[in-house]
Every structure is written in C-alpha cells, then in structure tokens.
Design an enzyme around this catalytic site. Structure first.
Site, PDB file in Angstrom:
ATOM      1  N   SER A 120      19.864  25.133 -30.800  1.00 60.94           N
ATOM      2  CA  SER A 120      19.725  26.419 -31.474  1.00 60.94           C
ATOM      3  C   SER A 120      19.031  26.225 -32.817  1.00 60.94           C
ATOM      4  O   SER A 120      19.565  25.571 -33.714  1.00 60.94           O
ATOM      5  CB  SER A 120      21.101  27.059 -31.694  1.00 60.94           C
ATOM      6  N   ASP A 166      18.214  32.535 -31.800  1.00 58.73           N
ATOM      7  CA  ASP A 166      19.242  33.550 -32.011  1.00 58.73           C
ATOM      8  C   ASP A 166      18.733  34.652 -32.927  1.00 58.73           C
ATOM      9  O   ASP A 166      18.424  34.409 -34.095  1.00 58.73           O
ATOM     10  CB  ASP A 166      20.489  32.920 -32.637  1.00 58.73           C
ATOM     11  N   HIS A 195      17.926  34.921 -27.560  1.00 56.08           N
ATOM     12  CA  HIS A 195      19.240  35.546 -27.418  1.00 56.08           C
ATOM     13  C   HIS A 195      19.344  36.683 -28.433  1.00 56.08           C
ATOM     14  O   HIS A 195      19.436  36.453 -29.640  1.00 56.08           O
ATOM     15  CB  HIS A 195      20.315  34.480 -27.665  1.00 56.08           C
TER      16      HIS A 195
END
Length: 215
Positions: free
Chosen positions: A7, A34, A65
């Site tokens: 991430s 993210d 996401h």
C-alpha cells in the site's frame, strides 16, 4: 504464492520515485492505492492525479481502493488515471450492481470492499459479477492498525462461498498484515495481501516482500 500488494499510503511521499523504483525491482505484484475522501472515512489521502503518477511509474497492476462516498461519480476519472482494478465499498453503494457494471464497462476489473462489521453473506448476489473482494481487517481510514482476528473467520466463509460456485474471485485482505500473521491469512483462503507499514517501514523492504511472497 500469494499476490503481494504494498500500500503506497505507507510510503515516503517525499521520495515517491525511489519508493516506486524499489517496488518495481521487488517481487511485489501490485501497487495498492488507497483513495480516501474524509467523508466515508475520517481521513483524506489522494485522488486520480496521484494515481496517474503511480501508473506512469510502473508496469505492475494498479489496484485502486476507493474509500469514498458516491464512487460512481469518479470511476471514469480513475480509469483515465490508469487503474487496472477498482474496488468500491458495499457500504457506500446502495446500487452496487450498477457500480460494478459501470466499472466493467470502463474496462477495469471490479472489486467490492467490505468493512469489518459487514457480513460477507451480503456479497452472495454479487460474487458472480466481480473479480475481487477486499476484506478490511482494520477499520478503514488509517494505516498502522492491528489486524482484527475475526477476519480469519470471514476469509474462510468467503472462500467457501466462492469455491461452492467455482467462481474466479480473488480474496484480498487489507489492514494489519504482518509477517507473523500472513501465513494464517493465506491458510484461511486469501489470495492477495495488502501490506503497508510492514513493507515500507521494514529495514529491507525488498527482503520483506520476498519473505511474504514465499509464505
């Protein structure tokens, strides 16, 4: 072997080029990006502009996401930015099937993200239409949180639901993934490990990614 998706939220934003170069040299499979809006979750991260930067920096899959309200308004922007996979939250989509159709029509793989309190049984009528389920193993919005143990039960249940109908849906686990619990997560049935601090705060991130990949 599991798919490893570091991430970028946990990366050093003052040195993004070097962080991307490191991931490109590593055994990481995906870039996990993210996106937070400060409304659906209590934090703000970045939007399509930075996703476009990451897209230009790698040939690896960009797994985006969306932790945002009304994600359908922005699906096309993230496609243009270079998303390969776009995941939306079931909790943010009262017309989830429509959102999935939109993502697919734009040429992206479609994912559905599920918060810790949301039962995976709610996915039974959408599983055949999607490519990925992103199980949140922490409350979304911040990195560095501890893994919620009950997630292991949810992974097993979701794996049974997928296998029962011979579906090709990947299970992604996002939040609190460490070298210590990753084997348990994989054994429960997960396919994709999202790792933020575990990778970027490691003394040797490339070696950490390699260790996760071998599990």
């Amino acid at each position: 072997m599991p798919i490893i998706a570091p991430s970028l939220l946990a990366s050093d934003f003052l040195n993004l080029q070097s962080e991307c170069n490191m991931l490109n040299k590593s055994n990481a499979d995906w870039f996990h990006l993210d996106v937070m809006d400060g409304r659906f979750v209590p934090n703000i991260s970045y939007g399509p502009m930075l996703v476009e930067v990451f897209r230009k920096a790698t040939t690896k899959i960009c797994d985006v996401h969306l932790m945002i309200e009304d994600p359908g308004k922005y699906a096309e922007a993230f496609k243009k930015a270079g998303a390969d996979i776009l995941s939306v939250h079931i909790e943010a989509c009262p017309h989830l099937h429509r959102n999935i159709q939109q993502i697919k029509s734009l040429g992206m793989q479609a994912g559905v993200a599920v918060n810790p309190h949301t039962p995976v049984e709610l996915l039974k009528d959408i599983l055949a239409d999607i490519d990925l389920v992103c199980l949140m193993s922490v409350n979304p919005g911040f990195g560095g949180q501890s893994f919620i143990p009950h997630t292991l039960h949810k992974i097993k249940l979701l794996r049974e639901m997928i296998d029962e109908h011979s579906l090709h849906v990947k299970i992604e686990v996002d939040g609190g993934v460490t070298l210590e619990n990753a084997k348990l997560i994989i054994d429960a049935g997960a396919d994709v490990l999202v790792a933020g601090n575990t990778v970027f705060k490691a003394a040797d991130p490339i070696a950490m990614i390699a260790a996760l990949k071998k599990l």
